[in-house]
Write an enzyme that holds these catalytic residues in place. Structure first.
Site, PDB file in Angstrom:
ATOM      1  N   ASP A  48       9.323   2.961  -0.035  1.00  0.00           N
ATOM      2  CA  ASP A  48       8.053   3.654   0.762  1.00  0.00           C
ATOM      3  C   ASP A  48       8.336   3.230   2.413  1.00  0.00           C
ATOM      4  OD1 ASP A  48       5.947   4.387   2.037  1.00  0.00           O
ATOM      5  OD2 ASP A  48       4.573   3.547   0.751  1.00  0.00           O
ATOM      6  N   TYR A  72       0.863  -1.441   0.090  1.00  0.00           N
ATOM      7  CA  TYR A  72       0.134   0.000  -0.140  1.00  0.00           C
ATOM      8  C   TYR A  72       0.828   1.279   0.057  1.00  0.00           C
ATOM      9  CZ  TYR A  72      -3.476   3.274   1.525  1.00  0.00           C
ATOM     10  OH  TYR A  72      -4.444   4.321   1.551  1.00  0.00           O
ATOM     11  N   LYS A  77       3.644   8.931   9.015  1.00  0.00           N
ATOM     12  CA  LYS A  77       3.530   8.274  10.080  1.00  0.00           C
ATOM     13  C   LYS A  77       4.416   8.727  11.483  1.00  0.00           C
ATOM     14  CE  LYS A  77       0.654   4.746   8.289  1.00  0.00           C
ATOM     15  NZ  LYS A  77       0.674   3.835   7.165  1.00  0.00           N
TER      16      LYS A  77
HETATM   17  C1  LIG Z   1      -0.250   4.406   5.557  1.00  0.00           C
HETATM   18  C2  LIG Z   1       1.049   4.290   4.407  1.00  0.00           C
HETATM   19  C3  LIG Z   1       0.763   5.114   3.459  1.00  0.00           C
HETATM   20  C4  LIG Z   1      -0.155   6.231   3.248  1.00  0.00           C
HETATM   21  O1  LIG Z   1      -0.150   7.453   4.236  1.00  0.00           O
HETATM   22  P1  LIG Z   1      -1.367   8.147   4.705  1.00  0.00           P
HETATM   23  O2  LIG Z   1      -0.628   9.081   5.683  1.00  0.00           O
HETATM   24  O3  LIG Z   1      -2.149   7.243   5.278  1.00  0.00           O
HETATM   25  O4  LIG Z   1      -1.743   8.771   3.394  1.00  0.00           O
HETATM   26  C5  LIG Z   1       1.700   4.764   2.271  1.00  0.00           C
HETATM   27  N1  LIG Z   1       2.448   3.914   2.374  1.00  0.00           N
HETATM   28  C6  LIG Z   1       2.726   3.162   3.595  1.00  0.00           C
HETATM   29  C7  LIG Z   1       3.535   2.070   3.568  1.00  0.00           C
HETATM   30  C8  LIG Z   1       1.747   3.174   4.374  1.00  0.00           C
HETATM   31  O5  LIG Z   1       1.826   2.208   5.469  1.00  0.00           O
END
Ligand SMILES: *Cc1c(COP(=O)(O)O)cnc(C)c1O
Length: 428
Positions: free
Chosen positions: A239, A144, A267
């Site tokens: 990511d 994701y 995060k």
């Molecule tokens: C949570 C998450 C996102 C998206 O971040 P948001 O602040 O919710 O838009 C992107 N990549 C990873 C790996 C994530 O866990």
């Protein structure tokens, strides 16, 4: 546990908020039942609208690595709020934040602040496309990267939780530019790269996947991607929205010893405020506006509240490397305890764990990609989730999510968690 007030609030919420929630996974749809409405939190504990206390293994999906309402962060936000919550103009604090991040993580020459992980990933992809002049990206099934159109193809996490295969509203054109391969399958990636020679702008990967449960990269997988990207002129994007400042001060890059070209954060970087960031090597970052012609902007980007929260938390992490050692030890302790009670239960299971990320899949074979995560007995997890919740243990409401440890957790909390799992398993 009495959750009458949560039930009441959930009913009321549905009349004015789609599904009663502002982000889908919160709705408990896959595990069923009523989402718990929270009121406050301190350290490792959440308190709901009915006054129940829970030990938290979500930690706002990662940011609360030192626990909730970490005092230095709260104080810093309160103080700076007096001087305005946003200017839409540059501040010294933004420089300090960028310098701090550069001092903590590898391979970041320049870094741009945004307001979410989604924004960070979508901007990194645009930059990679602008830089390479190529259109396609490659992502991994079950990873994701936020809810931008390009990423909602085999996207794991919430999308997997809701069993959505193709997402209405994403055009075929966009979907066609997103290639996918199974996580941990370097041969599948090579095949895609061969088939689309010179067309792939970027490979984006969760270096440790956390959106199909926790899944570790197999030895050689990330190294193989790194080599392939270098060879083919593809921008390699880590990511690190989940792993950044969590697996180590320098994130997965440091922990796993792999260099990325671009990195995205979210995060932990915002300590619970809406913050994301993307950064990386000068040669690529040079192309972002106003330095270059790849446009990216944000009215509230780098606002003082967000910056001071992140800056305060990251400073603490940088100055107290023992945090990572302690998290490591707690993670290992929890894993051992979970193993003991799971083994005793006789139910086939897999625990995947690295540092302060951990998850359980009910499967009799290794869980290394989305296919193996999906074929696990996730219904069993759903039942278990409620039994744990009843015992005051707040796990992510889906087998497709990693659990996140905070350093506010005590060994007593971990013991309680293990004991609750033992009791819960006996009821299955
Ligand atoms: C949570 C998450 C996102 C998206 O971040 P948001 O602040 O919710 O838009 C992107 N990549 C990873 C790996 C994530 O866990």
């Amino acid at each position: 546990m009495n959750i009458d007030r949560s039930k009441e609030l959930f009913n009321r919420a549905q009349a004015s908020i789609p599904g009663g929630v502002n982000s889908p996974v919160r709705a408990f749809k896959s595990v069923g039942g009523t989402p718990i409405f929270l009121k406050k939190a301190k350290g490792a504990y959440l308190y709901d609208a009915d006054g129940n206390r829970y030990i938290d293994y979500i930690n706002s999906w990662g940011p609360m690595i030192l626990g909730h309402a970490f005092e230095p962060v709260v104080k810093a936000i309160q103080e700076i709020a007096e001087d305005s919550t946003s200017f839409g103009a540059p501040t010294e604090l933004e420089i300090e934040m960028a310098e701090l991040i550069k001092s903590m993580v590898p391979n970041v020459d320049l870094i741009r602040m945004v307001s979410s992980g989604t924004e960070a990933c979508m901007s990194a992809i645009r930059l990679a496309r602008g830089y390479t002049g190529r259109n396609k990206i490659l992502k991994f099934e079950g990873c994701y990267h936020g809810h931008a159109d390009s990423f909602l193809v085999k996207a794991g996490s919430g999308v997997a939780t809701f069993n959505i295969q193709t997402v209405p509203g994403v055009t075929a054109g966009v979907a066609n530019d997103t290639l996918t391969a199974p996580y941990n399958d370097i041969d599948a990636v090579k095949q895609q790269v061969d088939q689309h020679k010179g067309e792939i702008a970027a490979i984006i990967v969760e270096p440790v996947a956390g959106n199909m449960g926790c899944i570790l990269p197999q030895p050689g997988f990330l190294e193989g991607l790194r080599q392939l990207c270098t060879q083919e002129g593809i921008v390699f994007i880590f990511d690190e929205v989940m792993t950044g400042f969590r697996l180590a001060k320098g994130g997965a890059q440091e922990r796993l010893g792999i260099d990325a070209d671009l990195v995205t954060y979210g995060k932990v970087i915002g300590a619970g405020m809406p913050v994301g960031a993307f950064g990386g090597k000068l040669e690529i970052m040079n192309h972002i506006a106003p330095l270059g012609n790849v446009y990216q902007a944000g009215t509230l980007s780098g606002n003082p509240l967000a910056m001071i929260a992140g800056f305060t938390l990251l400073t603490h992490l940088k100055n107290n490397p023992t945090v990572y050692k302690e998290l490591e030890e707690k993670g290992t302790y929890l894993e051992k305890g979970l193993h003991n009670v799971l083994k005793a239960s006789g139910i086939p299971y897999v625990i995947n764990h690295l540092g302060s990320m951990i998850s359980i899949h009910f499967s009799n074979k290794p869980v290394i990609d989305f296919a193996s995560a999906s074929t696990a007995k996730n219904n069993l997890f759903n039942t278990l989730f409620h039994k744990m919740l009843d015992r005051g243990i707040y796990l992510p409401p889906s087998a497709f999510e990693s659990w996140f440890l905070s350093n506010a957790l005590t060994y007593e909390d971990l013991d309680k968690t293990i004991e609750a799992l033992d009791e819960s398993l006996k009821e299955l």
